[in-house]
Design a protein around this motif. Structure first.
Motif, PDB file in Angstrom:
ATOM      1  N   ARG A   1       0.833  -1.195   0.000  1.00 47.02           N
ATOM      2  CA  ARG A   1       0.000   0.000   0.000  1.00 47.02           C
ATOM      3  C   ARG A   1       0.873   1.252   0.000  1.00 47.02           C
ATOM      4  N   ARG A   2       1.917   1.246   0.825  1.00 44.09           N
ATOM      5  CA  ARG A   2       2.816   2.397   0.856  1.00 44.09           C
ATOM      6  C   ARG A   2       3.538   2.567  -0.475  1.00 44.09           C
ATOM      7  N   ALA A   3       3.925   1.464  -1.093  1.00 40.76           N
ATOM      8  CA  ALA A   3       4.589   1.530  -2.392  1.00 40.76           C
ATOM      9  C   ALA A   3       3.645   2.123  -3.437  1.00 40.76           C
ATOM     10  N   GLY A   4       2.375   1.751  -3.383  1.00 44.12           N
ATOM     11  CA  GLY A   4       1.390   2.312  -4.300  1.00 44.12           C
ATOM     12  C   GLY A   4       1.191   3.799  -4.090  1.00 44.12           C
ATOM     13  N   GLU A   5       1.178   4.221  -2.841  1.00 40.52           N
ATOM     14  CA  GLU A   5       1.043   5.648  -2.537  1.00 40.52           C
ATOM     15  C   GLU A   5       2.258   6.424  -3.043  1.00 40.52           C
ATOM     16  N   ARG A   6       3.456   5.835  -2.881  1.00 38.83           N
ATOM     17  CA  ARG A   6       4.673   6.497  -3.373  1.00 38.83           C
ATOM     18  C   ARG A   6       4.627   6.618  -4.892  1.00 38.83           C
ATOM     19  N   GLU A   7       4.157   5.578  -5.574  1.00 34.40           N
ATOM     20  CA  GLU A   7       4.070   5.627  -7.032  1.00 34.40           C
ATOM     21  C   GLU A   7       3.077   6.693  -7.491  1.00 34.40           C
TER      22      GLU A   7
END
Length: 84
Positions: A12-18
Motif C-alpha cells: 500500500r505504501r509503495a502504491g502511494e509512493r508511485e
C-alpha cells in the motif's frame, strides 16, 4: 504483526509512493511547458513592463520546477534506501 499484514502495508505504501511520484512527474512536465511558454512570451514582448513580468514568471516557474525535481529525487532516494 502478522506477515500478511506487513506485506499488505508495504504494498500500500509503495502504491502511494508511485501515485505521489506520478503527480510530481506530471507537475514537472506541466511546469516545463509553462516555462517554454513564458520564454516565448518574453522573446515576443516589446514593452518593458511586460518583459519584467515574464522575467518574474520565468523565475517563479524555475523555482517550482526545482522544488518538484527535489521532491522526486527525495522520493526516489527513500525508495532506494528501503530496498538497498
Amino acid at each position: 504483526m502478522p506477515e500478511a499484514v506487513k506485506r499488505f502495508s508495504l504494498r500500500r505504501r509503495a502504491g502511494e509512493r508511485e501515485r505521489t511520484r506520478s503527480v510530481l512527474l506530471e507537475g514537472l512536465s506541466q511546469t516545463r511547458a509553462l516555462i517554454a511558454q513564458a520564454y516565448q512570451g518574453f522573446n515576443d514582448a516589446c514593452d518593458p513592463d511586460l518583459i519584467e513580468s515574464f522575467v518574474f514568471e520565468i523565475n517563479a516557474l524555475q523555482s517550482r520546477y526545482t522544488y518538484l525535481l527535489r521532491q522526486v529525487k527525495e522520493l526516489d532516494g527513500e525508495e532506494t534506501a528501503r530496498t538497498g
